[in-house]
Design an enzyme around this catalytic site. Structure first.
Site, mmCIF file in Angstrom:
data_model
loop_
_atom_site.group_PDB
_atom_site.id
_atom_site.type_symbol
_atom_site.label_atom_id
_atom_site.label_comp_id
_atom_site.label_asym_id
_atom_site.label_seq_id
_atom_site.Cartn_x
_atom_site.Cartn_y
_atom_site.Cartn_z
ATOM 1 N N GLY A 11 46.171 108.535 -66.838
ATOM 2 C CA GLY A 11 46.857 107.611 -67.742
ATOM 3 C C GLY A 11 47.154 108.256 -69.082
ATOM 4 O O GLY A 11 47.005 109.462 -69.271
ATOM 5 N N ILE A 35 43.165 106.636 -59.197
ATOM 6 C CA ILE A 35 43.482 105.949 -57.945
ATOM 7 C C ILE A 35 44.780 106.501 -57.332
ATOM 8 O O ILE A 35 45.095 106.238 -56.185
ATOM 9 C CB ILE A 35 43.585 104.418 -58.171
ATOM 10 C CG1 ILE A 35 43.403 103.659 -56.862
ATOM 11 C CG2 ILE A 35 44.854 104.033 -58.910
ATOM 12 C CD1 ILE A 35 43.079 102.191 -57.026
ATOM 13 N N ARG A 36 45.536 107.263 -58.143
ATOM 14 C CA ARG A 36 46.783 107.860 -57.636
ATOM 15 C C ARG A 36 46.724 109.383 -57.772
ATOM 16 O O ARG A 36 45.899 109.911 -58.532
ATOM 17 C CB ARG A 36 47.991 107.297 -58.385
ATOM 18 C CG ARG A 36 47.946 107.553 -59.876
ATOM 19 C CD ARG A 36 49.006 106.734 -60.617
ATOM 20 N NE ARG A 36 48.720 106.636 -62.035
ATOM 21 C CZ ARG A 36 49.302 107.352 -62.987
ATOM 22 N NH1 ARG A 36 50.226 108.237 -62.690
ATOM 23 N NH2 ARG A 36 48.969 107.200 -64.256
ATOM 24 N N TYR A 140 42.754 90.372 -71.068
ATOM 25 C CA TYR A 140 42.325 91.718 -71.441
ATOM 26 C C TYR A 140 41.267 91.663 -72.548
ATOM 27 O O TYR A 140 40.209 92.302 -72.455
ATOM 28 C CB TYR A 140 43.559 92.480 -71.902
ATOM 29 C CG TYR A 140 43.351 93.885 -72.387
ATOM 30 C CD1 TYR A 140 43.004 94.906 -71.513
ATOM 31 C CD2 TYR A 140 43.556 94.217 -73.730
ATOM 32 C CE1 TYR A 140 42.853 96.213 -71.965
ATOM 33 C CE2 TYR A 140 43.419 95.509 -74.189
ATOM 34 C CZ TYR A 140 43.058 96.505 -73.304
ATOM 35 O OH TYR A 140 42.913 97.788 -73.757
HETATM 36 P P1 NAD Z 1 46.752 103.750 -68.629
HETATM 37 O O1 NAD Z 1 47.202 102.480 -67.984
HETATM 38 O O2 NAD Z 1 47.760 104.686 -69.172
HETATM 39 O O3 NAD Z 1 45.824 104.571 -67.612
HETATM 40 C C1 NAD Z 1 44.911 103.970 -66.753
HETATM 41 C C2 NAD Z 1 44.720 104.870 -65.560
HETATM 42 O O4 NAD Z 1 43.818 104.209 -64.688
HETATM 43 C C3 NAD Z 1 46.000 105.114 -64.769
HETATM 44 O O5 NAD Z 1 46.181 106.491 -64.533
HETATM 45 C C4 NAD Z 1 45.792 104.363 -63.463
HETATM 46 O O6 NAD Z 1 46.371 105.009 -62.335
HETATM 47 C C5 NAD Z 1 44.281 104.371 -63.365
HETATM 48 N N1 NAD Z 1 43.777 103.257 -62.558
HETATM 49 C C6 NAD Z 1 44.271 102.023 -62.423
HETATM 50 N N2 NAD Z 1 43.530 101.313 -61.565
HETATM 51 C C7 NAD Z 1 42.524 102.122 -61.159
HETATM 52 C C8 NAD Z 1 41.419 101.971 -60.288
HETATM 53 N N3 NAD Z 1 41.191 100.826 -59.629
HETATM 54 N N4 NAD Z 1 40.597 103.027 -60.115
HETATM 55 C C9 NAD Z 1 40.808 104.198 -60.758
HETATM 56 N N5 NAD Z 1 41.833 104.410 -61.585
HETATM 57 C C10 NAD Z 1 42.685 103.369 -61.789
HETATM 58 O O7 NAD Z 1 45.720 103.316 -69.758
HETATM 59 P P2 NAD Z 1 45.340 104.113 -71.069
HETATM 60 O O8 NAD Z 1 46.320 103.765 -72.122
HETATM 61 O O9 NAD Z 1 45.096 105.538 -70.753
HETATM 62 O O10 NAD Z 1 43.978 103.383 -71.451
HETATM 63 C C11 NAD Z 1 42.737 103.852 -70.978
HETATM 64 C C12 NAD Z 1 41.638 102.943 -71.482
HETATM 65 O O11 NAD Z 1 41.703 102.808 -72.906
HETATM 66 C C13 NAD Z 1 41.683 101.506 -70.937
HETATM 67 O O12 NAD Z 1 40.365 101.025 -70.771
HETATM 68 C C14 NAD Z 1 42.344 100.743 -72.049
HETATM 69 O O13 NAD Z 1 41.975 99.396 -72.045
HETATM 70 C C15 NAD Z 1 41.796 101.450 -73.263
HETATM 71 N N6 NAD Z 1 42.660 101.276 -74.423
HETATM 72 C C16 NAD Z 1 43.886 101.856 -74.460
HETATM 73 C C17 NAD Z 1 44.686 101.660 -75.580
HETATM 74 C C18 NAD Z 1 46.053 102.286 -75.687
HETATM 75 O O14 NAD Z 1 46.757 102.040 -76.668
HETATM 76 N N7 NAD Z 1 46.480 103.113 -74.716
HETATM 77 C C19 NAD Z 1 44.228 100.880 -76.636
HETATM 78 C C20 NAD Z 1 42.982 100.269 -76.533
HETATM 79 C C21 NAD Z 1 42.183 100.499 -75.438
HETATM 80 N N1 SER Z 2 47.194 99.285 -76.663
HETATM 81 C C1 SER Z 2 46.492 98.341 -75.877
HETATM 82 C C2 SER Z 2 47.389 97.297 -75.306
HETATM 83 O O1 SER Z 2 48.400 97.037 -75.915
HETATM 84 C C3 SER Z 2 45.443 97.679 -76.745
HETATM 85 O O2 SER Z 2 44.251 97.707 -76.093
HETATM 86 O O3 SER Z 2 47.065 96.745 -74.298
#
Ligand code: NAD
Ligand code: SER
Length: 314
Positions: A11, A35-36, A140
């Site tokens: 991700g 997962i992918r 969420y």
């Molecule tokens: P993302 O959606 O880009 O990546 C998530 C990854 O998890 C993807 O590659 C997806 O294929 C994988 N995934 C989905 N379902 C799955 C499963 N069942 N098993 C294994 N892998 C699985 O998310 P991100 O932006 O990289 O965020 C990562 C974490 O950080 C999350 O917990 C999110 O809540 C947290 N977060 C992100 C942000 C942000 O701005 N990106 C902000 C706050 C918190």
């Molecule tokens: N950037 C994230 C969202 O918009 C915050 O956790 O879901």
């Protein structure tokens, strides 16, 4: 040293975190899982893993001698609203599997990200403190707040070394986000460098807390490196970068790409954004383990546009 496993490694955050971990600890010490399948070859081992599959997790931990886990798999804010129970299931079930592994001392250290989404409409909006009213009204946000409570519980009752940050909206150029409310602040750069107009799904004056991905990765590694005694918050730390509105971001982009145009078509994601803080007060992160952001809106925009333009050219 045991290995470090990243779950949800393909991700937005995982892509950059895995690169940083490989650079810091060497490719032989990192296991990326998702997962992918990856779209390109990674510099470390990779395994397919569903984060809710506890027996597969057990196998990988044993086979790779994993000691540290970064668990990033989750359904993000906007996407979670279209599948509340499925999102709760992924976000919570997977967290509990790793907390249990911590309780059984089968992993030594565990990182799990929370979010500004733990706050809700009744939270003070500006300079939101670490401890305040927290009544999230999104699936969420509810899952992240519950997760924080479980992290603290496992730390206090079972001495699990769990560490967490309430990430704001993260902005990076290495991958596209999917399913978040703050995603506009990434998409906007892709449109700007390709010379396209950007339709923003949030209102022009919607101020949200954000952070450049490089700062977020640096802060995450700093938190994980810190001496355990300095981590005095085991739920999750407020973690502040920069706050801006879509219109302020567009103005900053226009300084580098003068022809860039934006229009505003707020959709259901506006409601989610309205429930979140505008800015975050993170005194605890700064005083407990030395957090300090480096990027402001100007330096972030310059780097995003430079890097994405190079990608477009190549
Ligand atoms: P993302 O959606 O880009 O990546 C998530 C990854 O998890 C993807 O590659 C997806 O294929 C994988 N995934 C989905 N379902 C799955 C499963 N069942 N098993 C294994 N892998 C699985 O998310 P991100 O932006 O990289 O965020 C990562 C974490 O950080 C999350 O917990 C999110 O809540 C947290 N977060 C992100 C942000 C942000 O701005 N990106 C902000 C706050 C918190
Ligand atoms: N950037 C994230 C969202 O918009 C915050 O956790 O879901």
């Amino acid at each position: 040293m045991g290995k470090i496993m990243v779950v949800g490694a393909l991700g937005q955050i995982g892509t950059e975190l895995v690169e940083a971990l490989v650079e810091k600890y060497g490719s032989e010490n990192i296991l990326a899982t998702d997962i992918r399948h990856p779209s390109q070859v990674l510099e470390c081992s990779f395994e397919i893993l569903d984060a809710t599959d506890s027996s597969r997790i057990d196998d990988l931990i044993a086979n790779y001698d994993v000691e540290v886990v970064y668990h990033l798999a989750a359904t993000l804010s906007a996407k979670a609203e279209s599948n509340p129970l499925g999102s709760w299931d992924l976000n919570m079930k997977s967290l509990m599997i790793f907390l249990e592994l911590g309780r059984e001392k089968r992993i030594k250290k565990f990182f799990w990200p929370s979010s500004i989404a733990v706050f809700g409409p009744s939270t003070p909006k500006n300079n939101t403190p670490q401890r305040t009213v927290s009544e999230p009204n999104t699936v969420y946000g509810i899952s992240k707040l519950a997760g924080e409570r479980w992290c603290e519980y496992y730390s206090e009752k079972y001495d699990v070394d769990v560490r967490s940050l309430r990430y704001p909206g993260l902005i990076g150029y290495k991958s596209l986000p999917g399913g978040g409310t703050t995603d506009y602040a990434v998409d906007i750069f892709h449109k700007a460098v390709s010379g396209e107009e950007f339709n923003c799904f949030l209102k022009e004056d919607c101020m949200l807390p954000m952070m450049y991905m490089k700062d977020a990765i640096r802060g995450t590694l700093q938190l994980m490196d810190a001496d355990s005694s300095s981590i005095r918050i085991r739920s999750s730390y407020n973690f502040s970068g920069i706050s801006f509105t879509p219109s302020q971001l567009a103005d900053e982009i226009k300084k580098i790409i003068p022809g860039f145009t934006i229009n505003y078509q707020p959709d259901s994601r506006q409601q989610i954004a309205d429930s979140w803080p505008s800015s975050i007060y993170d005194e605890e992160a700064r005083s407990h383990w030395g957090w300090k952001r480096e990027y402001d809106i100007e330096t972030m925009c310059k780097e995003m546009i430079f890097q994405l333009s190079q990608k477009v050219e190549s």
